[in-house]
Scaffold this motif. Structure first.
Motif, PDB file in Angstrom:
ATOM      1  N   GLN A   1      11.498  48.530 -35.067  1.00 34.81           N
ATOM      2  CA  GLN A   1      10.323  47.753 -35.448  1.00 34.81           C
ATOM      3  C   GLN A   1       9.980  47.952 -36.922  1.00 34.81           C
ATOM      4  N   LEU A   2      10.152  49.146 -37.428  1.00 39.78           N
ATOM      5  CA  LEU A   2       9.897  49.374 -38.853  1.00 39.78           C
ATOM      6  C   LEU A   2      10.928  48.651 -39.711  1.00 39.78           C
ATOM      7  N   VAL A   3      12.163  48.588 -39.250  1.00 40.36           N
ATOM      8  CA  VAL A   3      13.176  47.814 -39.965  1.00 40.36           C
ATOM      9  C   VAL A   3      12.766  46.337 -39.965  1.00 40.36           C
ATOM     10  N   ALA A   4      12.256  45.859 -38.829  1.00 38.87           N
ATOM     11  CA  ALA A   4      11.803  44.463 -38.737  1.00 38.87           C
ATOM     12  C   ALA A   4      10.664  44.198 -39.723  1.00 38.87           C
ATOM     13  N   VAL A   5       9.696  45.093 -39.798  1.00 38.08           N
ATOM     14  CA  VAL A   5       8.574  44.912 -40.721  1.00 38.08           C
ATOM     15  C   VAL A   5       9.071  44.900 -42.162  1.00 38.08           C
ATOM     16  N   LYS A   6       9.988  45.812 -42.499  1.00 41.31           N
ATOM     17  CA  LYS A   6      10.511  45.861 -43.867  1.00 41.31           C
ATOM     18  C   LYS A   6      11.252  44.573 -44.225  1.00 41.31           C
ATOM     19  N   LEU A   7      12.094  44.089 -43.315  1.00 44.57           N
ATOM     20  CA  LEU A   7      12.826  42.841 -43.577  1.00 44.57           C
ATOM     21  C   LEU A   7      11.875  41.648 -43.692  1.00 44.57           C
ATOM     22  N   TRP A   8      10.893  41.601 -42.802  1.00 43.63           N
ATOM     23  CA  TRP A   8       9.900  40.516 -42.824  1.00 43.63           C
ATOM     24  C   TRP A   8       9.147  40.512 -44.150  1.00 43.63           C
ATOM     25  N   ALA A   9       8.643  41.671 -44.548  1.00 44.63           N
ATOM     26  CA  ALA A   9       7.859  41.764 -45.777  1.00 44.63           C
ATOM     27  C   ALA A   9       8.714  41.472 -47.005  1.00 44.63           C
ATOM     28  N   LEU A  10       9.895  42.071 -47.082  1.00 46.02           N
ATOM     29  CA  LEU A  10      10.772  41.862 -48.238  1.00 46.02           C
ATOM     30  C   LEU A  10      11.178  40.399 -48.368  1.00 46.02           C
ATOM     31  N   SER A  11      11.554  39.774 -47.269  1.00 44.55           N
ATOM     32  CA  SER A  11      11.980  38.376 -47.339  1.00 44.55           C
ATOM     33  C   SER A  11      10.835  37.475 -47.800  1.00 44.55           C
ATOM     34  N   HIS A  12       9.622  37.774 -47.379  1.00 45.68           N
ATOM     35  CA  HIS A  12       8.477  36.975 -47.816  1.00 45.68           C
ATOM     36  C   HIS A  12       8.138  37.243 -49.289  1.00 45.68           C
ATOM     37  N   LEU A  13       8.345  38.459 -49.751  1.00 46.34           N
ATOM     38  CA  LEU A  13       8.122  38.753 -51.168  1.00 46.34           C
ATOM     39  C   LEU A  13       9.143  38.039 -52.052  1.00 46.34           C
ATOM     40  N   LEU A  14      10.338  37.826 -51.530  1.00 49.44           N
ATOM     41  CA  LEU A  14      11.380  37.144 -52.306  1.00 49.44           C
ATOM     42  C   LEU A  14      11.011  35.694 -52.614  1.00 49.44           C
ATOM     43  N   VAL A  15      10.228  35.060 -51.740  1.00 46.59           N
ATOM     44  CA  VAL A  15       9.970  33.622 -51.894  1.00 46.59           C
ATOM     45  C   VAL A  15       8.508  33.261 -52.128  1.00 46.59           C
TER      46      VAL A  15
ATOM     47  N   LEU B   1       5.189  46.266 -46.568  1.00 46.22           N
ATOM     48  CA  LEU B   1       6.451  46.904 -46.939  1.00 46.22           C
ATOM     49  C   LEU B   1       6.230  48.374 -47.279  1.00 46.22           C
ATOM     50  N   ALA B   2       5.229  48.644 -48.091  1.00 45.94           N
ATOM     51  CA  ALA B   2       4.927  50.037 -48.455  1.00 45.94           C
ATOM     52  C   ALA B   2       4.563  50.854 -47.217  1.00 45.94           C
ATOM     53  N   TRP B   3       3.744  50.287 -46.334  1.00 48.72           N
ATOM     54  CA  TRP B   3       3.356  50.998 -45.112  1.00 48.72           C
ATOM     55  C   TRP B   3       4.583  51.327 -44.265  1.00 48.72           C
ATOM     56  N   ALA B   4       5.486  50.369 -44.088  1.00 46.77           N
ATOM     57  CA  ALA B   4       6.673  50.597 -43.244  1.00 46.77           C
ATOM     58  C   ALA B   4       7.572  51.684 -43.834  1.00 46.77           C
ATOM     59  N   VAL B   5       7.721  51.703 -45.148  1.00 49.89           N
ATOM     60  CA  VAL B   5       8.524  52.741 -45.793  1.00 49.89           C
ATOM     61  C   VAL B   5       7.874  54.109 -45.591  1.00 49.89           C
ATOM     62  N   ILE B   6       6.571  54.192 -45.814  1.00 50.59           N
ATOM     63  CA  ILE B   6       5.854  55.462 -45.645  1.00 50.59           C
ATOM     64  C   ILE B   6       5.906  55.923 -44.194  1.00 50.59           C
ATOM     65  N   ASP B   7       5.709  55.003 -43.260  1.00 48.39           N
ATOM     66  CA  ASP B   7       5.745  55.366 -41.844  1.00 48.39           C
ATOM     67  C   ASP B   7       7.127  55.881 -41.458  1.00 48.39           C
ATOM     68  N   ARG B   8       8.173  55.240 -41.943  1.00 52.04           N
ATOM     69  CA  ARG B   8       9.542  55.675 -41.614  1.00 52.04           C
ATOM     70  C   ARG B   8       9.803  57.074 -42.145  1.00 52.04           C
ATOM     71  N   ILE B   9       9.354  57.345 -43.356  1.00 46.41           N
ATOM     72  CA  ILE B   9       9.525  58.676 -43.931  1.00 46.41           C
ATOM     73  C   ILE B   9       8.750  59.705 -43.107  1.00 46.41           C
ATOM     74  N   SER B  10       7.535  59.360 -42.710  1.00 45.88           N
ATOM     75  CA  SER B  10       6.709  60.307 -41.950  1.00 45.88           C
ATOM     76  C   SER B  10       7.274  60.564 -40.559  1.00 45.88           C
ATOM     77  N   LEU B  11       7.994  59.608 -40.002  1.00 45.29           N
ATOM     78  CA  LEU B  11       8.565  59.796 -38.663  1.00 45.29           C
ATOM     79  C   LEU B  11       9.594  60.923 -38.624  1.00 45.29           C
ATOM     80  N   LYS B  12      10.151  61.247 -39.751  1.00 42.66           N
ATOM     81  CA  LYS B  12      11.121  62.349 -39.815  1.00 42.66           C
ATOM     82  C   LYS B  12      10.439  63.691 -39.552  1.00 42.66           C
ATOM     83  N   LYS B  13       9.116  63.732 -39.738  1.00 44.16           N
ATOM     84  CA  LYS B  13       8.363  64.975 -39.554  1.00 44.16           C
ATOM     85  C   LYS B  13       7.547  64.992 -38.269  1.00 44.16           C
ATOM     86  N   ARG B  14       7.500  63.859 -37.565  1.00 46.41           N
ATOM     87  CA  ARG B  14       6.700  63.764 -36.345  1.00 46.41           C
ATOM     88  C   ARG B  14       7.604  63.727 -35.129  1.00 46.41           C
ATOM     89  N   LYS B  15       7.060  64.164 -33.998  1.00 43.14           N
ATOM     90  CA  LYS B  15       7.833  64.057 -32.766  1.00 43.14           C
ATOM     91  C   LYS B  15       7.687  62.645 -32.200  1.00 43.14           C
TER      92      LYS B  15
END
Length: 189
Positions: free
Chosen positions: A104-118, A132-146
């Protein structure tokens, strides 16, 4: 623009509780799981309503920041192809979920990036850039959360087939009809 920003603060804020204050979230769930879920839903819906209202208002008086070349629409359409597949993947575990980890975070990143492109208005940068920023931050934080488990169907390769068919069907419905109906913009016109 203030309504859009307030909506983003509410929507992304409640979705960020686990990133910035997981113990607080866990205490709220321990007190009342249903109460937490109801508050989460209410704040999310209010935030989403404010985002939609604020973005619609901002589109009436756009502040253009950049203009993308025409070919960028094709790249954006290609990047959006797997978005619905990935967004549904956590509920239908299979190879797609296993490979992506957090589809789902990959989906949010792709959705946001594609919309920023156009889309190059200030409101677009604020809306899609925030997601996009939220999805990147959330993905990074998931490495530290269970990881928390979701109620899903049993893992199977069949789920991947269902995801691809359902995701591409949703993509088709969105680009051919729903995007124009919901947002007022036909992606391929």
């Amino acid at each position: 623009m203030l309504v859009l920003i307030l909506g983003l603060i509410l929507f992304l804020g409640i979705h960020s509780i686990s990133i910035v204050a997981e113990p607080l979230r866990d205490r709220a769930v321990a007190i009342s799981d249903m109460g937490w879920k109801l508050a989460y839903i209410a704040i999310s819906v209010l935030g989403l309503w404010l985002i939609v209202s604020g973005y619609a208002a901002a589109r009436l008086d756009p502040q253009l920041i950049y203009v993308s070349p025409g070919w960028m629409r094709h790249l954006a359409a290609l990047l959006l192809l797997p978005v619905f597949v990935f967004a549904l993947a956590p509920y239908f575990p299979g190879r797609i979920q296993r490979v992506l980890g957090h589809p789902q975070l990959v989906a949010v990143k792709l959705w946001a990036l594609s919309h920023l492109l156009v889309n190059g208005t200030l409101a677009d940068l604020i809306l899609f850039g925030s997601f996009l920023a939220w999805a990147v931050i959330d993905r990074i934080s998931l490495k530290k959360r269970k990881a928390r488990s979701l109620s899903t169907v049993p893992e199977s390769w069949i789920n991947d087939v269902v995801l691809v068919v359902a995701g591409l069907a949703l993509y088709g419905v969105t680009v051919l009809w729903a995007h124009k109906w919901l947002i007022g913009v036909a992606p391929f016109s």
